[in-house]
Design a protein around this motif. Sequence first.
Motif, PDB file in Angstrom:
ATOM      1  N   ALA A  30       1.367 -53.158   3.385  1.00 41.46           N
ATOM      2  CA  ALA A  30       2.490 -52.922   4.301  1.00 41.46           C
ATOM      3  C   ALA A  30       2.148 -53.287   5.739  1.00 41.46           C
ATOM      4  CB  ALA A  30       2.917 -51.456   4.235  1.00 41.46           C
ATOM      5  N   GLY A  31       0.931 -53.780   5.969  1.00 44.16           N
ATOM      6  CA  GLY A  31       0.571 -54.286   7.287  1.00 44.16           C
ATOM      7  C   GLY A  31      -0.278 -53.371   8.137  1.00 44.16           C
ATOM      8  N   ALA A  32      -0.591 -52.179   7.645  1.00 38.19           N
ATOM      9  CA  ALA A  32      -1.418 -51.261   8.432  1.00 38.19           C
ATOM     10  C   ALA A  32      -2.865 -51.734   8.458  1.00 38.19           C
ATOM     11  CB  ALA A  32      -1.346 -49.853   7.848  1.00 38.19           C
ATOM     12  N   GLU A  33      -3.564 -51.374   9.535  1.00 34.35           N
ATOM     13  CA  GLU A  33      -5.012 -51.524   9.567  1.00 34.35           C
ATOM     14  C   GLU A  33      -5.584 -50.284   8.891  1.00 34.35           C
ATOM     15  OE1 GLU A  33      -8.779 -51.964  12.666  1.00 34.35           O
ATOM     16  OE2 GLU A  33      -6.725 -52.212  13.390  1.00 34.35           O
ATOM     17  N   VAL A  34      -6.323 -50.470   7.821  1.00 31.70           N
ATOM     18  CA  VAL A  34      -6.720 -49.352   6.969  1.00 31.70           C
ATOM     19  C   VAL A  34      -8.217 -49.074   7.084  1.00 31.70           C
ATOM     20  CG1 VAL A  34      -6.836 -48.491   4.595  1.00 31.70           C
ATOM     21  CG2 VAL A  34      -4.842 -49.796   5.349  1.00 31.70           C
ATOM     22  N   VAL A  35      -8.544 -47.801   7.268  1.00 30.27           N
ATOM     23  CA  VAL A  35      -9.929 -47.348   7.275  1.00 30.27           C
ATOM     24  C   VAL A  35     -10.240 -46.798   5.886  1.00 30.27           C
ATOM     25  CG1 VAL A  35     -11.641 -45.823   8.322  1.00 30.27           C
ATOM     26  CG2 VAL A  35      -9.738 -46.733   9.715  1.00 30.27           C
ATOM     27  N   VAL A  36     -11.157 -47.456   5.193  1.00 32.09           N
ATOM     28  CA  VAL A  36     -11.585 -47.028   3.866  1.00 32.09           C
ATOM     29  C   VAL A  36     -12.736 -46.042   4.040  1.00 32.09           C
ATOM     30  CG1 VAL A  36     -12.563 -47.784   1.658  1.00 32.09           C
ATOM     31  CG2 VAL A  36     -10.886 -49.219   2.845  1.00 32.09           C
ATOM     32  N   ASN A  37     -12.677 -44.942   3.301  1.00 41.79           N
ATOM     33  CA  ASN A  37     -13.704 -43.910   3.431  1.00 41.79           C
ATOM     34  C   ASN A  37     -14.237 -43.490   2.069  1.00 41.79           C
ATOM     35  OD1 ASN A  37     -13.582 -40.534   3.221  1.00 41.79           O
ATOM     36  ND2 ASN A  37     -15.162 -41.385   4.554  1.00 41.79           N
ATOM     37  N   GLY A  38     -15.529 -43.279   2.021  1.00 39.86           N
ATOM     38  CA  GLY A  38     -16.187 -42.733   0.848  1.00 39.86           C
ATOM     39  C   GLY A  38     -17.532 -42.190   1.281  1.00 39.86           C
ATOM     40  N   ARG A  39     -18.267 -41.632   0.344  1.00 37.89           N
ATOM     41  CA  ARG A  39     -19.536 -41.003   0.708  1.00 37.89           C
ATOM     42  C   ARG A  39     -20.690 -41.989   0.840  1.00 37.89           C
ATOM     43  NH1 ARG A  39     -19.940 -36.222  -3.575  1.00 37.89           N
ATOM     44  NH2 ARG A  39     -18.956 -37.853  -4.837  1.00 37.89           N
ATOM     45  N   SER A  40     -20.617 -43.134   0.158  1.00 35.66           N
ATOM     46  CA  SER A  40     -21.715 -44.102   0.231  1.00 35.66           C
ATOM     47  C   SER A  40     -21.215 -45.439   0.773  1.00 35.66           C
ATOM     48  CB  SER A  40     -22.342 -44.313  -1.149  1.00 35.66           C
ATOM     49  OG  SER A  40     -21.550 -45.154  -1.958  1.00 35.66           O
ATOM     50  N   GLN A  41     -22.090 -46.095   1.535  1.00 36.84           N
ATOM     51  CA  GLN A  41     -21.719 -47.378   2.130  1.00 36.84           C
ATOM     52  C   GLN A  41     -21.461 -48.425   1.053  1.00 36.84           C
ATOM     53  OE1 GLN A  41     -21.328 -47.721   5.622  1.00 36.84           O
ATOM     54  NE2 GLN A  41     -20.198 -49.503   4.851  1.00 36.84           N
ATOM     55  N   ALA A  42     -22.227 -48.363  -0.038  1.00 38.85           N
ATOM     56  CA  ALA A  42     -22.056 -49.351  -1.106  1.00 38.85           C
ATOM     57  C   ALA A  42     -20.656 -49.269  -1.719  1.00 38.85           C
ATOM     58  CB  ALA A  42     -23.118 -49.143  -2.186  1.00 38.85           C
ATOM     59  N   LYS A  43     -20.189 -48.046  -1.962  1.00 38.04           N
ATOM     60  CA  LYS A  43     -18.854 -47.879  -2.538  1.00 38.04           C
ATOM     61  C   LYS A  43     -17.764 -48.267  -1.539  1.00 38.04           C
ATOM     62  CE  LYS A  43     -19.867 -44.420  -6.062  1.00 38.04           C
ATOM     63  NZ  LYS A  43     -19.550 -43.058  -6.590  1.00 38.04           N
ATOM     64  N   VAL A  44     -17.991 -47.955  -0.270  1.00 44.11           N
ATOM     65  CA  VAL A  44     -17.023 -48.344   0.761  1.00 44.11           C
ATOM     66  C   VAL A  44     -16.922 -49.864   0.833  1.00 44.11           C
ATOM     67  CG1 VAL A  44     -16.584 -48.374   3.244  1.00 44.11           C
ATOM     68  CG2 VAL A  44     -17.234 -46.240   2.132  1.00 44.11           C
ATOM     69  N   ASP A  45     -18.065 -50.539   0.829  1.00 41.42           N
ATOM     70  CA  ASP A  45     -18.068 -52.004   0.894  1.00 41.42           C
ATOM     71  C   ASP A  45     -17.368 -52.612  -0.323  1.00 41.42           C
ATOM     72  OD1 ASP A  45     -19.473 -51.822   3.248  1.00 41.42           O
ATOM     73  OD2 ASP A  45     -21.427 -52.268   2.344  1.00 41.42           O
ATOM     74  N   ALA A  46     -17.621 -52.052  -1.490  1.00 41.63           N
ATOM     75  CA  ALA A  46     -16.995 -52.578  -2.713  1.00 41.63           C
ATOM     76  C   ALA A  46     -15.486 -52.364  -2.686  1.00 41.63           C
ATOM     77  CB  ALA A  46     -17.603 -51.896  -3.941  1.00 41.63           C
ATOM     78  N   ALA A  47     -15.056 -51.205  -2.194  1.00 40.69           N
ATOM     79  CA  ALA A  47     -13.617 -50.921  -2.112  1.00 40.69           C
ATOM     80  C   ALA A  47     -12.939 -51.854  -1.124  1.00 40.69           C
ATOM     81  CB  ALA A  47     -13.402 -49.470  -1.717  1.00 40.69           C
ATOM     82  N   GLN A  48     -13.585 -52.092   0.011  1.00 36.03           N
ATOM     83  CA  GLN A  48     -13.028 -53.032   0.988  1.00 36.03           C
ATOM     84  C   GLN A  48     -12.871 -54.417   0.379  1.00 36.03           C
ATOM     85  OE1 GLN A  48     -15.591 -51.709   4.735  1.00 36.03           O
ATOM     86  NE2 GLN A  48     -14.114 -53.278   5.265  1.00 36.03           N
ATOM     87  N   ALA A  49     -13.887 -54.863  -0.332  1.00 35.42           N
ATOM     88  CA  ALA A  49     -13.843 -56.191  -0.946  1.00 35.42           C
ATOM     89  C   ALA A  49     -12.707 -56.288  -1.958  1.00 35.42           C
ATOM     90  CB  ALA A  49     -15.185 -56.497  -1.605  1.00 35.42           C
TER      91      ALA A  49
END
Length: 264
Positions: A30-49
Amino acid sequence: MHINLSGKTALVTGSTAGIGHAIARGLAAAGAEVVVNGRSQAKVDAAQAAIDKAVPGAKLCGVAADVSTAEGCAALLVAIPRVDILINNAGIFEPKGFFDIPDADWQRFFDVNVMSGVRLSRGYMPGMLERNWGRIVFIASESALMIPKEMIHYGMTKTAQLSVSRGLAEMTRGTAVTVNAVMPGPTMSEGVQTFVADLAKQNGQSEAEAAANFVKQHRPGSLIQRFATVEEIANMVVYVSSKEASATNGAALRAEGGLLQTIA
């Protein structure tokens, strides 16, 4: 209706998987700038990808922080000092008999499911009120009203979320800030898929049979007679996060497939 959240920043806690990930993907679309959050950097990076692949050109950033702790919430607030949309999605569940639930589990569930949203709302809501625009959404559950006997501690936290959400909404009177809760019913997230797979093995069934039988046995009041998809829940959240939902405030919005047999 076309929802356009361009120029808005949205934080979705617990968004590396499940409903939270679908919400983050929907807000990005919908065009928002989204901040992805999780407990580990690896999971955050994978979710962003994964979101970047599904939504080409998505505006994303990621912050690894454990929002079940005061320190984790404080770190997130330092990393992202301002958001326009806060989705308090981080949550845990676990079927366990009441007499087998120790004090530590009660506290853990309360810290993850309730205090994360309390702390982040306390941090972000003053800025929303000052700017006279904002959206806070708590991802609760139908279990807030139909307390499941197999996980009373979970139901308690979801009822608490409704109380916090409504109380915060009272503080927005006369502004363009809204606070609402969304109540999903049984939803086929990754965690639930694992739960259903375990049921299938225990009962010698296919996963489809186990899922259908679970709804029939444990949620017989369901009108849709199936698990919802994470995208179906995300659709409701994206709408209530939008400018178009400006008249929806202080509500507990149902996305539970008609389980709750009341008209209010």
